[in-house]
Design an enzyme around this catalytic site. Structure first.
Site, PDB file in Angstrom:
ATOM      1  N   MET A 202      -5.098  -4.772  13.738  1.00 43.93           N
ATOM      2  CA  MET A 202      -4.060  -4.863  14.765  1.00 43.93           C
ATOM      3  C   MET A 202      -3.354  -3.542  15.099  1.00 43.93           C
ATOM      4  O   MET A 202      -2.362  -3.565  15.827  1.00 43.93           O
ATOM      5  CB  MET A 202      -3.022  -5.917  14.333  1.00 43.93           C
ATOM      6  CG  MET A 202      -3.638  -7.290  14.111  1.00 43.93           C
ATOM      7  SD  MET A 202      -2.495  -8.506  13.424  1.00 43.93           S
ATOM      8  CE  MET A 202      -1.370  -8.723  14.791  1.00 43.93           C
ATOM      9  N   GLU A 203      -3.833  -2.415  14.572  1.00 44.76           N
ATOM     10  CA  GLU A 203      -3.085  -1.160  14.785  1.00 44.76           C
ATOM     11  C   GLU A 203      -3.946   0.068  15.116  1.00 44.76           C
ATOM     12  O   GLU A 203      -3.505   0.956  15.860  1.00 44.76           O
ATOM     13  CB  GLU A 203      -2.251  -0.796  13.528  1.00 44.76           C
ATOM     14  CG  GLU A 203      -1.210  -1.816  13.114  1.00 44.76           C
ATOM     15  CD  GLU A 203      -1.762  -2.934  12.227  1.00 44.76           C
ATOM     16  OE1 GLU A 203      -2.891  -2.754  11.709  1.00 44.76           O
ATOM     17  OE2 GLU A 203      -1.109  -3.967  12.075  1.00 44.76           O
TER      18      GLU A 203
ATOM     19  N   ASP B  83     -10.784 -10.053   4.640  1.00 41.73           N
ATOM     20  CA  ASP B  83     -11.134 -11.419   5.041  1.00 41.73           C
ATOM     21  C   ASP B  83     -12.275 -11.373   6.045  1.00 41.73           C
ATOM     22  O   ASP B  83     -12.668 -10.303   6.507  1.00 41.73           O
ATOM     23  CB  ASP B  83      -9.900 -12.119   5.652  1.00 41.73           C
ATOM     24  CG  ASP B  83      -9.373 -11.374   6.869  1.00 41.73           C
ATOM     25  OD1 ASP B  83      -9.864 -11.653   7.977  1.00 41.73           O
ATOM     26  OD2 ASP B  83      -8.499 -10.496   6.728  1.00 41.73           O
TER      27      ASP B  83
ATOM     28  N   GLU C 228       0.841  -1.202   0.000  1.00 42.99           N
ATOM     29  CA  GLU C 228       0.000   0.000   0.000  1.00 42.99           C
ATOM     30  C   GLU C 228       0.871   1.246   0.000  1.00 42.99           C
ATOM     31  O   GLU C 228       0.565   2.230  -0.656  1.00 42.99           O
ATOM     32  CB  GLU C 228      -0.854   0.048   1.271  1.00 42.99           C
ATOM     33  CG  GLU C 228      -1.971  -0.936   1.299  1.00 42.99           C
ATOM     34  CD  GLU C 228      -2.833  -0.739   2.535  1.00 42.99           C
ATOM     35  OE1 GLU C 228      -3.780  -1.492   2.662  1.00 42.99           O
ATOM     36  OE2 GLU C 228      -2.554   0.159   3.358  1.00 42.99           O
TER      37      GLU C 228
ATOM     38  N   GLY D 219     -10.277  -7.629   9.073  1.00 38.83           N
ATOM     39  CA  GLY D 219     -11.199  -8.753   8.993  1.00 38.83           C
ATOM     40  C   GLY D 219     -12.606  -8.296   9.374  1.00 38.83           C
ATOM     41  O   GLY D 219     -12.787  -7.516  10.316  1.00 38.83           O
TER      42      GLY D 219
HETATM   43  N1  SAH Z   1       0.883  -9.911   5.265  1.00 35.88           N
HETATM   44  C1  SAH Z   1       0.886 -10.951   6.262  1.00 35.88           C
HETATM   45  C2  SAH Z   1      -0.122 -10.703   7.348  1.00 35.88           C
HETATM   46  C3  SAH Z   1      -0.178  -9.295   7.783  1.00 35.88           C
HETATM   47  S1  SAH Z   1      -0.597  -9.081   9.471  1.00 35.88           S
HETATM   48  C4  SAH Z   1       0.640 -12.244   5.539  1.00 35.88           C
HETATM   49  O1  SAH Z   1       0.729 -12.227   4.342  1.00 35.88           O
HETATM   50  O2  SAH Z   1       0.377 -13.241   6.177  1.00 35.88           O
HETATM   51  C5  SAH Z   1      -2.159  -8.606   9.353  1.00 35.88           C
HETATM   52  C6  SAH Z   1      -2.439  -7.171   8.938  1.00 35.88           C
HETATM   53  O3  SAH Z   1      -3.754  -7.177   8.433  1.00 35.88           O
HETATM   54  C7  SAH Z   1      -2.441  -6.217  10.080  1.00 35.88           C
HETATM   55  O4  SAH Z   1      -2.154  -4.915   9.594  1.00 35.88           O
HETATM   56  C8  SAH Z   1      -3.900  -6.264  10.589  1.00 35.88           C
HETATM   57  O5  SAH Z   1      -4.302  -5.014  11.082  1.00 35.88           O
HETATM   58  C9  SAH Z   1      -4.701  -6.618   9.346  1.00 35.88           C
HETATM   59  N2  SAH Z   1      -5.734  -7.649   9.425  1.00 35.88           N
HETATM   60  C10 SAH Z   1      -6.396  -8.112   8.323  1.00 35.88           C
HETATM   61  N3  SAH Z   1      -7.233  -9.102   8.644  1.00 35.88           N
HETATM   62  C11 SAH Z   1      -7.132  -9.292   9.983  1.00 35.88           C
HETATM   63  C12 SAH Z   1      -7.723 -10.220  10.890  1.00 35.88           C
HETATM   64  N4  SAH Z   1      -8.559 -11.163  10.481  1.00 35.88           N
HETATM   65  N5  SAH Z   1      -7.378 -10.149  12.198  1.00 35.88           N
HETATM   66  C13 SAH Z   1      -6.500  -9.206  12.617  1.00 35.88           C
HETATM   67  N6  SAH Z   1      -5.875  -8.322  11.794  1.00 35.88           N
HETATM   68  C14 SAH Z   1      -6.185  -8.355  10.485  1.00 35.88           C
END
Ligand code: SAH
Length: 254
Positions: free
Chosen positions: A197-198, A221, A15, A81
């Protein structure tokens, strides 16, 4: 009055790339394992940085933006999510109130209350909410996402026309990938639209420094057993394009 400098944090490196491309006269500064990109968008000073993941990482990054780069406002984009069943992949959530779902200092204070602030929810101010929602609605109505994302890619994720939701966002140091996690959060905090998460950590620091903030999340998701599916592909093909389009539109009306 403080000079206008807009801090832009993105929760995904992909991004950030699209937003950095909007900067003119870009200068890079590396500090504490983060690279800050400073320049102008539409003639307005801006500093762009990857937040990194989790509350501590994001809080540290926004503190640096405030202390070292003197930002006057903060924009945050990332993915999240879905918790509310109304949300579909590709929808956009603008945080009106942010809550830390893993904050629990009971019995010293009520569950979710942030110690020493006497606050449970951090609120985005009306002016910045209005600017962000106007810009996001323009992106949706002008179908500008369809211009930058291929039809095939939109179909792959079942996205037709995204919707904007404004409401509560919950943040914590957990990636939600189990039905049980989602059900627990829904039962505890039924108004929450999405989880990430932020956001609430960034909102807390901004509140403490009196910096107005906008937290913008694209639903990647369903925060349940299906959450891991296609995550990297979604970021690359969809959410990175959303972030650049939304930021571009916000700077048109700032
Ligand atoms: N890019 C990594 C994962 C990123 S961590 C991978 O490919 O596995 C997750 C990031 O997405 C964080 O910035 C969080 O804020 C966000 N996020 C998206 N879906 C989430 C969910 N189901 N639970 C918690 N955070 C989520």
């Amino acid at each position: 009055m403080k000079n206008r400098v807009i801090g832009i944090m993105g929760a995904m490196p992909e991004e950030i790339e699209g937003v950095v491309a909007l900067l003119s006269n870009c200068v890079e500064t590396t500090m504490g394992q983060r690279t800050y990109f400073s320049g102008q968008i539409n003639g307005i000073e801006a500093v762009v940085v990857f937040s990194r993941w989790g509350k501590v990482a994001a809080a540290t990054t926004v503190t640096t933006l405030i202390q070292q780069f003197n930002i006057s406002e903060l924009l945050f984009t990332g993915v999240a999510g879905a918790i509310s069943p109304e949300l579909k992949i590709g929808d956009i959530v603008l945080g009106k109130r942010l809550i830390q779902h893993d904050m629990d200092a009971r019995p010293l204070m009520a569950q979710y209350e942030i110690p020493l602030l006497s606050k449970t929810y951090l609120e985005s101010d009306e002016t910045h909410l209005a600017i962000a929602s106007k810009a996001i609605n323009a992106v949706i109505e002008n179908r500008s996402l369809h211009a930058v994302i291929g039809e095939q890619e939109l179909l792959e994720f079942n996205i037709s026309q995204p919707n904007l939701f404004i409401g509560d966002i919950a943040s914590g140091d957990q990636f939600f990938s189990k039905n049980e996690q989602k059900e627990n959060l829904k039962a505890q905090l039924p108004n929450v639209l999405c989880v990430e998460m932020e956001g609430a950590a960034v909102a807390q620091v901004c509140y403490e420094y009196k910096i107005p903030f906008s937290i913008i999340r694209t639903i990647s998701d369903a925060a349940d057993d299906s959450a891991h599916i296609d995550f990297p592909s979604f970021i690359k093909k969809i959410s990175s394009k959303y972030a650049a389009e939304i930021i571009k539109n916000i700077f048109k009306i700032l």
